[in-house]
Design a protein around this motif. Structure first.
Motif, short mmCIF file in Angstrom:
data_model
loop_
_atom_site.label_atom_id
_atom_site.label_comp_id
_atom_site.label_asym_id
_atom_site.label_seq_id
_atom_site.Cartn_x
_atom_site.Cartn_y
_atom_site.Cartn_z
N LEU B 176 24.46 -0.86 -21.91
CA LEU B 176 23.44 -1.91 -22.00
C LEU B 176 23.27 -2.64 -20.67
CD1 LEU B 176 24.13 -3.40 -25.54
CD2 LEU B 176 22.07 -2.23 -24.79
N THR B 180 19.87 -2.84 -18.55
CA THR B 180 19.30 -4.15 -18.22
C THR B 180 19.11 -4.29 -16.71
OG1 THR B 180 20.53 -5.00 -20.09
CG2 THR B 180 19.59 -6.63 -18.63
N VAL B 192 15.28 -6.23 -24.03
CA VAL B 192 16.72 -6.00 -23.85
C VAL B 192 17.47 -6.83 -24.89
CG1 VAL B 192 18.65 -6.29 -22.28
CG2 VAL B 192 16.46 -5.53 -21.40
#
Lengths: 258, 237
Positions: B176, B180, B192
């Protein structure tokens, strides 16, 4: 001649030592029966032989070289086990063709012939096949691989008795045609013992026994007869099991008959 | 023998390419369908609310392909590592084949979306005017981003496969963060779910800086995956 060697192989999972230094040498042309109780370390040992995992210590050698991540040697080992095919949407034929692409010795014509003998439908998605047919697929992949080292880990458990019988006959014929190292790990010892040339027994991660079947059979015998006579014969001998019914006694003695 | 990874790359490209073709077809049907429905007064309001029609076709494909790449990355160890090692292919060959096939897939699907956009725009008047120059300039960035999505999925796959829950959750966090940061550098403003504080940052220094950052991130991710995959134990289930 292909030689597969295990030299002091050790494997641990977290703190538990599953294989505690197993050593042996296997030679082309023999069928080896690998026997041991649940949790003895059989599957772990086989997964090391097949390069599915590395030993924490010790070595596996095929013709003197380590097969792990060896581009030439890895395809020389075919390892078939009870596979979870619940997500496999391809047909059996696609899997056989894929195997033929990657395993040089794989014989696709023989695979199709064998599939017909085992009544394995090649046009159905594998996840839709019964457990028995999925086992037949594994057996077909293994025998048709013609890999110098072919390992079957309990793949036959899902097959019914007539299909197992076909497999046993085919295994012996195939070993005549293309002699290789075949390892059969099984619980069905009484049903398969006639297939073995050699027996390897492991217990609690250690090698307990590694002998040709003939020599092993000479190390024990059973005697059945009237209670009194058999008891008298067995007195002072190494009796490993006994059963009695009415006036009849049967004992298994673990020592050579002289 | 040395060409095993090429065979594996070809097979992976065909398998994943087939799935991607289905995805492209579904997006195309949805896109054209949305424009057709827009001409039906009763449905026009709803279609306008979905926001589908403000996108050009390639933009829509790009969003879908990123998620697709993430998913096939997550599947990698479970579907392909086991299969290849079972057929005697080394982990090194699996690693190389996965990279090459993912790059080819990212390029092919983005190129397909790129090719369809002017057709839909010029011949059918769908999706507004199409700018070849702008789209062509962005194509490498789209391909690179799609590949980073694949790597993020692959990291999650390796994390769970090798280290179960503990490694898996750390891998999800890493993936993640990767996505991002990529989004921030390219300024794509994609949704996001976590690290929302990072959305306040604006690293935009131009396309070259973003490209260099993406390459560094890609190299780092590939190094981590390589380290984890080269001796990964294959599960027997």
């Amino acid at each position: 001649m292909t030689i597969l060697q295990a030299d002091n192989v050790k494997v641990s999972f977290k703190r538990e030592e599953v294989l505690k230094g197993v050593s042996f040498q296997l030679e082309q042309g023999n069928i080896y029966g690998l026997i041991g109780r649940n949790g003895a370390g059989k599957t772990t040992l086989l997964s090391v032989l097949a390069s599915y995992r590395q030993a924490d210590d010790g070595k596996v050698l095929i013709d003197g070289e380590e097969p792990f991540e060896h581009e030439m040697l890895m395809p020389k080992v075919a390892f078939l086990y009870e596979t979870d095919y619940s997500d496999e949407t391809e047909t059996a034929l696609v899997l056989l063709k894929l195997a033929a692409r990657y395993q040089e010795q794989f014989d696709l014509d023989y695979a199709q012939e064998l599939a017909a003998k085992l009544e394995l439908p090649l046009d159905k998605p594998v996840h839709k096949l019964s457990t028995g047919k999925q086992a037949a697929l594994n057996v077909t992949l293994g025998l048709a691989s013609r890999a110098p080292v072919t390992i079957f880990d309990e793949v036959y458990s899902g097959m019914d008795a007539p299909t197992r019988d076909t497999f046993y006959k085919e295994l012996l014929e195939e070993q005549e045609r293309v002699p290789r190292i075949i390892i059969l790990s099984t619980h069905l010892v009484s049903e398969m013992d006639y297939l073995f040339d050699h027996v390897i027994m492991i217990h609690e991660g250690r090698l307990l026994l590694n002998e040709p079947v003939d020599a092993l059979l000479e190390r024990g015998f059973s005697v059945t007869g009237s209670q009194e006579k058999v008891a008298a014969f067995a007195a002072g001998r190494n009796v490993i099991s006994e059963q009695s019914l009415g006036g009849t006694l049967s004992v298994m003695i673990f020592e050579e008959l002289t | 023998m040395t060409g095993k990874w090429k065979k594996a790359a070809r097979d992976l490209s065909i398998m994943q390419g087939t799935w991607a073709a289905w995805l492209l077809a579904a997006v195309l049907i949805g896109y054209v369908g949305a424009h057709v429905m827009l001409r039906i007064p009763a449905l026009a309001g709803f279609i306008n609310e979905t926001g589908l029609i403000v996108f050009g076709f390639h933009e829509l494909v790009w969003n879908a392909i990123n998620i697709f790449m993430l998913v096939i990355g997550i599947m990698s160890c479970y579907a392909f590592l086991e299969m290849f090692v079972g057929f005697g292919v080394t982990r090194r060959s699996y690693y190389k084949a996965s990279i090459v096939s993912a790059l080819l897939l990212a390029a092919a699907v983005n190129a397909a979306g790129f090719a369809f956009s002017p057709l839909l725009s010029v011949f059918f008047g769908l999706g507004g005017p199409f700018s070849w120059g702008m789209e062509a300039a962005l194509l490498p960035a789209y391909i690179m981003t799609a590949f980073i999505y694949y790597l993020a999925g692959w990291i999650i796959s390796v994390g769970f496969y090798r280290w179960q829950m503990s490694g898996g959750f750390i891998a999800i966090a890493a993936a993640l963060l990767m996505l991002t940061l990529t989004d921030r550098f390219w300024n794509f403003d994609m949704p996001v779910p976590f690290f929302s504080s990072l959305m306040e940052l604006n690293f935009t220094q131009g396309a070259w800086a973003a490209a260099v950052f993406s390459l560094i991130l890609t190299a780092l991710a590939l190094a981590v995956i390589q380290k984890a995959v080269y001796d990964i134990p294959v599960k027997i289930k």
